[in-house]
Design a protein around this motif. Structure first.
Motif, mmCIF file in Angstrom:
data_model
loop_
_atom_site.group_PDB
_atom_site.id
_atom_site.type_symbol
_atom_site.label_atom_id
_atom_site.label_comp_id
_atom_site.label_asym_id
_atom_site.label_seq_id
_atom_site.Cartn_x
_atom_site.Cartn_y
_atom_site.Cartn_z
ATOM 1 N N ASN A 1 0.828 -1.203 0.000
ATOM 2 C CA ASN A 1 0.000 0.000 0.000
ATOM 3 C C ASN A 1 0.867 1.260 0.000
ATOM 4 O O ASN A 1 2.068 1.185 0.239
ATOM 5 C CB ASN A 1 -0.891 0.008 1.252
ATOM 6 C CG ASN A 1 -1.831 -1.181 1.283
ATOM 7 O OD1 ASN A 1 -2.807 -1.201 0.564
ATOM 8 N ND2 ASN A 1 -1.519 -2.171 2.096
ATOM 9 N N VAL A 2 0.213 2.382 -0.255
ATOM 10 C CA VAL A 2 0.941 3.659 -0.249
ATOM 11 C C VAL A 2 1.010 4.147 1.196
ATOM 12 O O VAL A 2 -0.028 4.421 1.819
ATOM 13 C CB VAL A 2 0.214 4.699 -1.130
ATOM 14 C CG1 VAL A 2 0.930 6.048 -1.067
ATOM 15 C CG2 VAL A 2 0.119 4.204 -2.562
ATOM 16 N N PRO A 3 2.217 4.249 1.764
ATOM 17 C CA PRO A 3 2.316 4.668 3.169
ATOM 18 C C PRO A 3 2.143 6.185 3.329
ATOM 19 O O PRO A 3 2.803 6.960 2.629
ATOM 20 C CB PRO A 3 3.730 4.234 3.569
ATOM 21 C CG PRO A 3 4.489 4.090 2.296
ATOM 22 C CD PRO A 3 3.531 3.907 1.177
ATOM 23 N N ILE A 4 1.275 6.576 4.216
ATOM 24 C CA ILE A 4 1.040 8.004 4.468
ATOM 25 C C ILE A 4 1.065 8.278 5.972
ATOM 26 O O ILE A 4 0.942 7.366 6.782
ATOM 27 C CB ILE A 4 -0.313 8.491 3.909
ATOM 28 C CG1 ILE A 4 -1.469 7.677 4.515
ATOM 29 C CG2 ILE A 4 -0.351 8.432 2.400
ATOM 30 C CD1 ILE A 4 -2.792 8.383 4.471
ATOM 31 N N ILE A 5 1.166 9.557 6.297
ATOM 32 C CA ILE A 5 1.039 9.992 7.696
ATOM 33 C C ILE A 5 -0.274 10.752 7.819
ATOM 34 O O ILE A 5 -0.610 11.576 6.955
ATOM 35 C CB ILE A 5 2.240 10.862 8.093
ATOM 36 C CG1 ILE A 5 3.466 9.952 8.252
ATOM 37 C CG2 ILE A 5 1.980 11.632 9.387
ATOM 38 C CD1 ILE A 5 4.763 10.658 8.395
ATOM 39 N N LEU A 6 -1.014 10.438 8.861
ATOM 40 C CA LEU A 6 -2.284 11.122 9.104
ATOM 41 C C LEU A 6 -2.057 12.122 10.237
ATOM 42 O O LEU A 6 -1.580 11.752 11.313
ATOM 43 C CB LEU A 6 -3.348 10.095 9.496
ATOM 44 C CG LEU A 6 -4.798 10.538 9.487
ATOM 45 C CD1 LEU A 6 -5.249 10.973 8.093
ATOM 46 C CD2 LEU A 6 -5.710 9.406 9.979
ATOM 47 N N SER A 7 -2.386 13.385 9.955
ATOM 48 C CA SER A 7 -2.221 14.420 10.976
ATOM 49 C C SER A 7 -3.577 15.047 11.255
ATOM 50 O O SER A 7 -4.516 14.878 10.491
ATOM 51 C CB SER A 7 -1.236 15.485 10.470
ATOM 52 O OG SER A 7 -1.052 16.485 11.448
ATOM 53 N N GLY A 8 -3.685 15.757 12.350
ATOM 54 C CA GLY A 8 -4.947 16.410 12.696
ATOM 55 C C GLY A 8 -5.279 16.221 14.154
ATOM 56 O O GLY A 8 -4.377 16.016 14.982
ATOM 57 N N ALA B 1 -4.035 2.592 0.665
ATOM 58 C CA ALA B 1 -3.139 3.457 1.441
ATOM 59 C C ALA B 1 -3.091 2.935 2.869
ATOM 60 O O ALA B 1 -4.050 2.318 3.341
ATOM 61 C CB ALA B 1 -3.648 4.887 1.427
ATOM 62 N N VAL B 2 -1.984 3.158 3.536
ATOM 63 C CA VAL B 2 -1.844 2.704 4.919
ATOM 64 C C VAL B 2 -1.253 3.843 5.753
ATOM 65 O O VAL B 2 -0.333 4.528 5.303
ATOM 66 C CB VAL B 2 -0.985 1.408 4.992
ATOM 67 C CG1 VAL B 2 0.408 1.630 4.449
ATOM 68 C CG2 VAL B 2 -0.906 0.887 6.408
ATOM 69 N N VAL B 3 -1.834 4.043 6.936
ATOM 70 C CA VAL B 3 -1.294 5.061 7.845
ATOM 71 C C VAL B 3 -0.081 4.451 8.538
ATOM 72 O O VAL B 3 -0.221 3.598 9.413
ATOM 73 C CB VAL B 3 -2.355 5.521 8.870
ATOM 74 C CG1 VAL B 3 -1.767 6.567 9.811
ATOM 75 C CG2 VAL B 3 -3.582 6.063 8.157
ATOM 76 N N ILE B 4 1.082 4.882 8.136
ATOM 77 C CA ILE B 4 2.332 4.275 8.616
ATOM 78 C C ILE B 4 2.774 4.904 9.943
ATOM 79 O O ILE B 4 3.519 4.316 10.718
ATOM 80 C CB ILE B 4 3.435 4.412 7.549
ATOM 81 C CG1 ILE B 4 4.653 3.554 7.846
ATOM 82 C CG2 ILE B 4 3.877 5.829 7.342
ATOM 83 C CD1 ILE B 4 4.665 2.292 7.086
ATOM 84 N N ALA B 5 2.281 6.109 10.200
ATOM 85 C CA ALA B 5 2.520 6.800 11.478
ATOM 86 C C ALA B 5 1.491 7.913 11.545
ATOM 87 O O ALA B 5 0.901 8.264 10.522
ATOM 88 C CB ALA B 5 3.922 7.389 11.525
ATOM 89 N N ASP B 6 1.263 8.433 12.738
ATOM 90 C CA ASP B 6 0.305 9.532 12.802
ATOM 91 C C ASP B 6 0.815 10.683 13.639
ATOM 92 O O ASP B 6 1.709 10.519 14.479
ATOM 93 C CB ASP B 6 -1.069 9.041 13.276
ATOM 94 C CG ASP B 6 -1.174 8.895 14.785
ATOM 95 O OD1 ASP B 6 -1.053 9.905 15.495
ATOM 96 O OD2 ASP B 6 -1.388 7.761 15.269
ATOM 97 N N ASP B 7 0.226 11.828 13.343
ATOM 98 C CA ASP B 7 0.501 13.061 14.087
ATOM 99 C C ASP B 7 -0.848 13.600 14.566
ATOM 100 O O ASP B 7 -1.138 14.774 14.475
ATOM 101 C CB ASP B 7 1.212 14.060 13.155
ATOM 102 C CG ASP B 7 1.393 15.431 13.789
ATOM 103 O OD1 ASP B 7 1.928 15.487 14.904
ATOM 104 O OD2 ASP B 7 0.975 16.432 13.171
ATOM 105 N N LEU B 8 -1.671 12.676 15.042
ATOM 106 C CA LEU B 8 -3.013 13.054 15.506
ATOM 107 C C LEU B 8 -2.930 13.466 16.977
ATOM 108 O O LEU B 8 -2.288 12.791 17.780
ATOM 109 C CB LEU B 8 -3.968 11.871 15.365
ATOM 110 C CG LEU B 8 -4.264 11.421 13.930
ATOM 111 C CD1 LEU B 8 -4.834 10.004 13.915
ATOM 112 C CD2 LEU B 8 -5.249 12.395 13.280
ATOM 113 N N ALA B 9 -3.625 14.546 17.301
ATOM 114 C CA ALA B 9 -3.592 15.020 18.687
ATOM 115 C C ALA B 9 -4.161 13.973 19.639
ATOM 116 O O ALA B 9 -3.736 13.874 20.787
ATOM 117 C CB ALA B 9 -4.360 16.329 18.798
#
Lengths: 255, 367
Positions: free
Chosen positions: B224-231, B248-256
């Motif tokens: 899958n396409v690795p992405i970072i989810l923020s918010g 797509a796959v959330v490979i890491a996150d920057d979620l509060a």
């Protein structure tokens, strides 16, 4: 009968477009209809027509795009209209640049690199401002046929400032201007200017890389092209069938 | 694929009350869990919740207040927080601060409402201020519960929360090894919002040891396409299924609500300072005044260490702390050739076709 090797269907909010391409990727056949509420039935009917049109009985790929792409159950693949418009326009014009696609329900600015890949994009998908719906609404209110909106706006040099960017508020503003005796031509010119200013703001977020290209149904409106050139200072290039570029790009992806 | 069954919030609340414990309804984002647990108060977080009738809350708030705060107020007015013995409102943003004021001055719910003021920096004075805030919270909780946990009890509670957070961090790190869907993974991560630390430790510990996958699985970044989810918060959580459909796959996150709450261990022997250290040393967060260069550096590091191809900013509409800095943050990312896109959502909306197209086009662009 036509040599069709792949089909692309663009199920948009206002129109449905279906395109067939030959083995070399040339646009060989197309149909365009207003969108019907029963998308699946319309798609099935259009595919039946395409089936009769193609010269071979062999099953060919069908790629769906547009906001209704998920409803095309027969599709072998579904791709967003952003990728498809970029692919279609790049194939026809043979260069990258900045593509503006103004559709009935949303508008997009797409940066295309010299290899035809999407580099970046901006979308206005939250309200009707900056979309074909903005013009359609006013056309109805002013009793001007949709296809005449551009020529009427270009028939004058006078221009009334439309300050509302919201379609609903802009309609109220237009009503108020009519009540104050402003000329229809000047109002329409101002209205087109308002739409173009929103598009130019989107172009700035992506960054203008020449040439500037235009696709989507609204590209047929001559005032849009002229004002886009005025506001950006860049010449605007149109493909031969701007409204078909999404379906064409989809068909190309099926090859 | 995992069939991990998590206990429901209502079950956890009932079980905690059954043995005489109290419940705190806690608004987002940062607060000292260990302090509450030392008083045998279970924090249960209120992130909206999504998909409720927001109109009772809307009557008290300006239209530009975000749906998270509007829903929380509607939820409280509907009596859904009556189960709580206390309401804790961290000063995360002006909207939540306004929420606390409305509760205290006008609505006056049956429970005490305790605000926590968070500093917007990480200087020694910020640490001192926050530790003092926690001491004040201690006094308020002591007045409510008539308990006065000793420093040793506070430190023991801290140690338990630190253990749970270590495992949470390991869960984030080892996400690609786990044979579970993204939706299941984030349900597990977000169970920290209501599970007692000891139960979270048990469940996550078992997950990390029991669900390791061999080779590729549906969420593998190799497929899958690795992405970072923020918010702020990944709601509606169907976004994870939508991302999976888009390959797509959330490979890491920057979620509060998730990755920005990977609190490191504290070092101080003073329990209040230690709790404050942990929050102030967490990953940078717009709601704690994280500077743009610091956030930019953090995001660039996440991209570099995970090989993510881009960042999706998935933000609540009208979220001032997030949206105010976003254009500058994205400019910085663009200068580092890190693609990003922004999706705004309302907690009461379904995942719209427009949002889907925007994310899908972004994934196609990255792929």
């Amino acid at each position: 009968m036509t040599d069709i090797r792949a089909l692309g269907i663009d199920v948009g909010s206002t129109t449905v477009k279906i395109v067939g391409v030959d083995a070399a990727g040339n646009l060989a056949w197309h149909l365009l209809e207003p969108a019907e509420p029963r998308v699946e039935d319309q798609v099935t009917r259009l595919l039946d027509i395409a089936d009769r049109e193609k010269s071979s009985d062999a099953k060919i790929p069908l790629v769906a795009t547009g906001y209704g792409r998920g409803l095309v159950l027969q599709a072998t693949r579904r791709v967003t209209e952003i990728t498809c418009h970029a692919r279609g326009v790049y194939r026809e014009l043979r260069h990258g640049g900045t593509l503006v696609d103004i559709g009935g329900q949303d508008s997009k600015v797409i940066a295309i690199d010299p290899q035809g890949d999407v580099l970046d994009f901006a979308m206005n998908d939250k309200c009707a401002a900056g979309t074909g719906r903005f013009i359609e609404n006013t056309a109805r209110r002013m009793h001007v046929p949709l296809e005449q909106m551009g020529p009427v706006a270009l028939a004058t040099t006078a221009e009334v400032l439309i300050s509302s960017t919201c379609t609903v508020f802009a309609e109220s503003e237009v009503i108020s201007l009519v009540a104050h005796g402003a000329a229809v031509e000047a109002i329409l010119r101002g209205l087109h200017r308002s739409l173009i200013k929103r598009i130019v703001a989107m172009i700035r977020t992506v960054g203008l890389v020449s040439p500037l290209m235009l696709s989507g149904g609204v590209a047929q409106n001559p005032a849009i092209r002229k004002m886009l050139e005025e506001e950006t200072g860049a010449p605007v290039i149109l493909p031969q069938h701007p409204q078909l570029m999404g379906a064409y790009g989809a068909a190309l992806m099926g090859l | 694929m995992s069939t991990l069954a998590l206990p429901r919030r209502s079950e956890i609340i009932r079980a905690h009350q059954a043995h005489g414990g109290r419940i705190a309804a806690v608004l987002p984002i940062h607060y000292p869990r260990a302090l509450l647990r030392a008083f045998d108060i279970l924090p249960v977080e209120v992130w909206g919740p999504p998909r409720i009738d927001p109109s009772p809350g809307a009557a008290h708030l300006q239209p530009y207040v975000c749906s998270l705060v509007r829903n929380a107020l509607a939820f409280l007015l509907a009596g859904e927080l009556d189960v709580a013995d206390v309401v804790i409102v961290p000063h995360t943003c002006d909207s939540l601060q306004g929420f606390a004021s409305i509760l205290v001055d006008f609505i006056q719910p049956k429970q005490p409402v305790l605000p926590i003021y968070l500093p917007r920096g990480n200087r020694p004075s910020d640490l001192e201020f926050l530790a003092n805030e926690f001491r004040a919270l201690y006094r308020a909780l002591a007045a409510i519960t008539h308990c006065t946990p000793a420093d040793a009890e506070l430190l023991a509670s801290n140690a338990r929360e630190e253990h749970a957070d270590d495992l949470l961090a390991e869960l984030h790190r080892r996400r690609n090894e786990l044979a579970m869907t993204q939706l299941e993974l984030y349900r597990l991560i977000r169970s920290r919002e209501y599970l007692p630390a000891e139960m979270f430790i048990e469940i996550v510990g078992a997950t990390l040891h029991g669900y390791s996958a061999q080779g590729d699985h549906p969420g593998s970044p190799r497929q899958n396409v690795p992405i970072i989810l923020s918010g702020i918060v990944p709601e509606p959580m169907v976004i994870f299924d939508a991302l999976a459909e888009m390959r797509a796959v959330v490979i890491a996150d920057d979620l509060a609500s998730c990755g920005r709450r990977l609190y490191p261990r504290g070092t101080s022997a003073d329990p209040f300072v230690r709790m404050a250290e942990r929050i102030l040393n967490a990953p940078p967060d717009s709601t704690r005044g994280g500077a743009i260069p610091e956030r930019l550096e953090h995001l660039a590091r996440l991209v570099a260490t995970t090989n993510a191809k881009g960042i999706v900013f998935y933000d609540v509409k009208f979220c001032e702390p997030e949206l105010f800095y976003l254009p500058t943050l994205r400019q910085g990312l663009q200068a580092r050739h890190i693609p990003s896109t922004v999706i705004e959502f309302d907690l009461n909306d379904a995942f719209s076709q427009q949002a889907r197209t925007r994310v899908e086009a972004f994934i196609e662009m990255l792929g």
